[in-house]
Design an enzyme around this catalytic site. Structure first.
Site: not given
Length: 221
Positions: A54-55, A85, A111, A140-141, A176, A178
Site C-alpha cells: 500500500e503506497s 505496483c 493510483r 491487485i488494486r 506483480h 512475484e
C-alpha cells in the site's frame, strides 16, 4: 557463469508487501537476494526492488525507517531500481491527485485505477523485450501508467494504459510478477543490474513454483 559467482546481491525493500516472494524468485534464478530494512543494508547492492503493498503505508514506513534519503543517494550512486505496483507509484514523478514520493522516473500514474480489491485480475501478455513467449500477469488494486516522458521506454501497453516501462536505471511494473510462476521479469531486472541470471529468454515458468513457495524463506534464514 551463474549470477552467484562474484555477484552483488539484489535487495528487496523489507517494510511491507511481497518481500519473500521476490526473494524466492531471485533465488530460483541463482541471484543473491537481500531483504533491506536499514540504510546500511543498501551497501553493495546491484539493484533494489520496491515491492507492492500500500503506497501510503510504504511511504510512511520509509520515513519512519529513515530510508528515503539513503535510497535516493544509492540511486544517484548507480543503484538500479524496480518498483512493482505500489513501488511504481512511489518511484513515479507524477501521481495524479497526490504528492509524488521519490519522483525518480518520468511517468504519470493513477493510483487504484482499477477500483477496489474485487477488481483484481490475471491475464497474460507478450512483452517482447522481456520474453519470447507471453508471461502471466497478476494485477491487485493496480495503478495505471498514463504517460511516459522523454527517455522512458514502454515495455507493455494494455488497452488504454501502460503496464510496464523503464528508463536507463529504473524498471516499473503495475502488476506483480512475484505472484506468478514466471521468472522472466526478475531475470530481466537482474540483467539490467549487470548480473547473469540462469535461464533463457522464455516465459520462465518454474514448474516447482507454488503460491506458497516463499514460505520456506519467511524466517529470513
Amino acid at each position: 557463469m551463474s549470477a552467484t559467482a562474484g555477484s552483488s546481491p539484489v535487495g528487496v525493500l523489507d517494510l511491507q508487501g511481497g518481500v519473500q516472494e521476490h526473494l524466492d524468485h531471485l533465488r530460483r534464478l541463482g541471484v543473491p537476494g537481500r531483504p533491506v530494512k536499514r540504510a546500511a543494508e543498501l551497501e553493495g547492492l546491484a539493484g533494489l526492488i520496491v515491492p507492492g503493498g500500500e503506497s501510503t503505508c510504504l511511504s510512511r514506513l520509509l520515513t519512519i525507517f529513515d530510508l528515503r534519503e539513503p535510497i535516493e543517494q544509492a540511486y544517484r550512486g548507480g543503484l538500479k531500481l524496480w518498483g512493482t505496483c505500489a513501488g511504481a507509484i512511489l518511484l513515479a514523478r507524477e501521481n495524479l491527485g497526490e504528492t509524488p514520493y521519490f519522483g525518480l522516473i518520468d511517468i504519470a500514474v493513477s493510483r487504484n485505477a482499477f477500483g477496489s480489491q474485487l477488481e483484481s485480475f490475471n491475464r497474460a501478455a507478450l512483452v517482447p523485450a522481456v520474453a519470447r513467449e507471453p508471461v502471466p500477469l497478476t494485477f491487485i488494486r493496480a495503478p495505471k501508467i498514463l504517460r511516459v516522458g522523454s527517455g522512458v521506454r514502454v515495455l507493455l501497453q494494455l488497452d488504454d494504459y501502460i503496464a510496464a516501462a523503464e528508463d536507463e536505471r529504473i524498471l516499473v511494473t503495475v502488476f506483480h510478477p512475484e505472484l506468478t510462476p514466471s521468472l522472466a521479469f526478475h531475470r530481466y531486472f537482474a540483467r539490467k543490474c549487470g548480473l547473469n541470471p540462469t535461464g533463457t529468454d522464455d516465459a520462465g515458468l518454474d514448474p516447482d513454483w507454488t503460491p506458497l513457495s516463499w514460505t520456506r524463506f519467511s524466517s529470513h534464514a
